[in-house]
Design a protein around this motif. Structure first.
Motif, PDB file in Angstrom:
ATOM      1  N   TYR A  21       0.832  -1.199   0.000  1.00 18.94           N
ATOM      2  CA  TYR A  21       0.000   0.000   0.000  1.00 18.94           C
ATOM      3  C   TYR A  21       0.873   1.259   0.000  1.00 18.94           C
ATOM      4  N   ARG A  22       1.873   1.282   0.835  1.00 14.36           N
ATOM      5  CA  ARG A  22       2.769   2.448   0.887  1.00 14.36           C
ATOM      6  C   ARG A  22       3.436   2.686  -0.463  1.00 14.36           C
ATOM      7  N   VAL A  23       3.872   1.619  -1.095  1.00 20.71           N
ATOM      8  CA  VAL A  23       4.506   1.739  -2.414  1.00 20.71           C
ATOM      9  C   VAL A  23       3.507   2.298  -3.426  1.00 20.71           C
ATOM     10  N   ALA A  24       2.272   1.812  -3.405  1.00 25.03           N
ATOM     11  CA  ALA A  24       1.252   2.295  -4.339  1.00 25.03           C
ATOM     12  C   ALA A  24       0.980   3.784  -4.141  1.00 25.03           C
ATOM     13  N   VAL A  25       0.898   4.213  -2.895  1.00 27.66           N
ATOM     14  CA  VAL A  25       0.648   5.633  -2.613  1.00 27.66           C
ATOM     15  C   VAL A  25       1.830   6.473  -3.063  1.00 27.66           C
ATOM     16  N   ARG A  26       3.027   6.047  -2.748  1.00 27.76           N
ATOM     17  CA  ARG A  26       4.215   6.803  -3.157  1.00 27.76           C
ATOM     18  C   ARG A  26       4.303   6.902  -4.677  1.00 27.76           C
ATOM     19  N   LYS A  27       3.991   5.816  -5.333  1.00 26.26           N
ATOM     20  CA  LYS A  27       4.041   5.827  -6.802  1.00 26.26           C
ATOM     21  C   LYS A  27       3.047   6.841  -7.352  1.00 26.26           C
ATOM     22  N   GLU A  28       1.856   6.869  -6.772  1.00 26.75           N
ATOM     23  CA  GLU A  28       0.832   7.802  -7.250  1.00 26.75           C
ATOM     24  C   GLU A  28       1.159   9.250  -6.917  1.00 26.75           C
ATOM     25  N   LEU A  29       1.641   9.508  -5.729  1.00 20.53           N
ATOM     26  CA  LEU A  29       1.868  10.880  -5.300  1.00 20.53           C
ATOM     27  C   LEU A  29       3.185  11.463  -5.784  1.00 20.53           C
ATOM     28  N   GLN A  30       4.228  10.658  -5.826  1.00 14.85           N
ATOM     29  CA  GLN A  30       5.549  11.198  -6.114  1.00 14.85           C
ATOM     30  C   GLN A  30       6.264  10.472  -7.241  1.00 14.85           C
ATOM     31  N   ASP A  31       5.694   9.362  -7.656  1.00 10.17           N
ATOM     32  CA  ASP A  31       6.361   8.508  -8.636  1.00 10.17           C
ATOM     33  C   ASP A  31       7.773   8.149  -8.173  1.00 10.17           C
ATOM     34  N   ARG A  32       7.916   7.973  -6.857  1.00 14.53           N
ATOM     35  CA  ARG A  32       9.202   7.577  -6.273  1.00 14.53           C
ATOM     36  C   ARG A  32       8.964   6.321  -5.441  1.00 14.53           C
ATOM     37  N   THR A  33       9.064   5.183  -6.062  1.00 12.78           N
ATOM     38  CA  THR A  33       8.846   3.942  -5.339  1.00 12.78           C
ATOM     39  C   THR A  33      10.148   3.484  -4.704  1.00 12.78           C
ATOM     40  N   PHE A  34      10.028   2.523  -3.823  1.00 13.74           N
ATOM     41  CA  PHE A  34      11.188   1.906  -3.206  1.00 13.74           C
ATOM     42  C   PHE A  34      10.912   0.422  -3.061  1.00 13.74           C
ATOM     43  N   SER A  35      11.935  -0.302  -2.700  1.00 14.39           N
ATOM     44  CA  SER A  35      11.829  -1.754  -2.565  1.00 14.39           C
ATOM     45  C   SER A  35      12.358  -2.156  -1.200  1.00 14.39           C
ATOM     46  N   PRO A  36      12.163  -3.419  -0.813  1.00  6.76           N
ATOM     47  CA  PRO A  36      12.742  -3.856   0.464  1.00  6.76           C
ATOM     48  C   PRO A  36      14.249  -3.625   0.518  1.00  6.76           C
ATOM     49  N   ALA A  37      14.899  -3.770  -0.610  1.00  9.00           N
ATOM     50  CA  ALA A  37      16.361  -3.567  -0.644  1.00  9.00           C
ATOM     51  C   ALA A  37      16.741  -2.139  -0.271  1.00  9.00           C
ATOM     52  N   SER A  38      15.831  -1.185  -0.467  1.00 14.34           N
ATOM     53  CA  SER A  38      16.094   0.202  -0.080  1.00 14.34           C
ATOM     54  C   SER A  38      16.389   0.317   1.409  1.00 14.34           C
ATOM     55  N   PHE A  39      15.876  -0.630   2.179  1.00 19.24           N
ATOM     56  CA  PHE A  39      16.061  -0.636   3.628  1.00 19.24           C
ATOM     57  C   PHE A  39      17.036  -1.724   4.077  1.00 19.24           C
ATOM     58  N   GLY A  40      17.605  -2.453   3.113  1.00 18.38           N
ATOM     59  CA  GLY A  40      18.495  -3.553   3.442  1.00 18.38           C
ATOM     60  C   GLY A  40      17.752  -4.811   3.847  1.00 18.38           C
ATOM     61  N   TRP A  41      16.487  -4.923   3.430  1.00 17.17           N
ATOM     62  CA  TRP A  41      15.641  -6.061   3.770  1.00 17.17           C
ATOM     63  C   TRP A  41      15.536  -7.009   2.593  1.00 17.17           C
ATOM     64  N   ASP A  42      15.173  -8.250   2.887  1.00 14.17           N
ATOM     65  CA  ASP A  42      14.940  -9.239   1.831  1.00 14.17           C
ATOM     66  C   ASP A  42      13.530  -9.143   1.263  1.00 14.17           C
ATOM     67  N   ASP A  43      12.537  -8.982   2.133  1.00 15.36           N
ATOM     68  CA  ASP A  43      11.134  -8.944   1.742  1.00 15.36           C
ATOM     69  C   ASP A  43      10.393  -7.925   2.584  1.00 15.36           C
ATOM     70  N   TRP A  44       9.202  -7.545   2.112  1.00 14.82           N
ATOM     71  CA  TRP A  44       8.369  -6.606   2.863  1.00 14.82           C
ATOM     72  C   TRP A  44       7.752  -7.243   4.101  1.00 14.82           C
ATOM     73  N   ASP A  45       7.528  -8.554   4.089  1.00 16.94           N
ATOM     74  CA  ASP A  45       6.756  -9.179   5.166  1.00 16.94           C
ATOM     75  C   ASP A  45       7.463  -9.199   6.526  1.00 16.94           C
ATOM     76  N   GLY A  46       8.747  -8.951   6.568  1.00 20.02           N
ATOM     77  CA  GLY A  46       9.469  -8.821   7.823  1.00 20.02           C
ATOM     78  C   GLY A  46       9.887 -10.105   8.499  1.00 20.02           C
ATOM     79  N   LYS A  47       9.612 -11.250   7.890  1.00 20.88           N
ATOM     80  CA  LYS A  47       9.993 -12.512   8.536  1.00 20.88           C
ATOM     81  C   LYS A  47      11.489 -12.601   8.772  1.00 20.88           C
ATOM     82  N   ASP A  48      12.266 -12.060   7.847  1.00 21.80           N
ATOM     83  CA  ASP A  48      13.715 -12.122   7.996  1.00 21.80           C
ATOM     84  C   ASP A  48      14.218 -11.253   9.148  1.00 21.80           C
TER      85      ASP A  48
END
Length: 110
Positions: free
Chosen positions: A70-97
């Motif tokens: 959801y956050r990615v979708a909003v950022r894409k719509e408002l700023q066209d600046r998306t990010f990925s889990p790798a932007s935070f040094g993460w493997d996935d969005w779900d946080g299991k890691d």
């Protein structure tokens, strides 16, 4: 009952309905998926599953994944600046890691 009351007290249902008036289809779809998974967390908590149980984490981590979608979708719509889990040094969005409970053995039913 407490899980149901928590969602009611925050007026999440009213906010959800107002949101659909203004949101684009992509953002509204991401928001609806997040809400559906929040309801799954609510149902699991309603069964008495504790925050360290496998049942809770089986519902919580997909919810967390949808929050980030959801956050990615909003950022894409408002700023066209998306990010990925790798932007935070993460493997996935779900946080299991990053979850200390999921990295260890969960106690079923805890």
């Amino acid at each position: 009952m407490a899980a149901r009351a928590a969602l009611s007290e925050t007026a999440v249902h009213e906010v959800r309905e107002r949101f659909f008036i203004d949101a684009s289809a992509d953002v509204a779809g991401a928001r609806q998926a997040m809400f559906a998974q929040l309801r799954a967390v609510q149902r699991v908590v309603g069964t008495g599953a504790g925050h360290t149980s496998a049942a809770f984490h089986d519902a919580y981590h997909p919810y967390l994944d949808r929050v980030w979608a959801y956050r990615v979708a909003v950022r894409k719509e408002l700023q066209d600046r998306t990010f990925s889990p790798a932007s935070f040094g993460w493997d996935d969005w779900d946080g299991k890691d990053r979850c200390p409970i999921c990295r260890d053995e969960l106690t079923v039913g805890a």
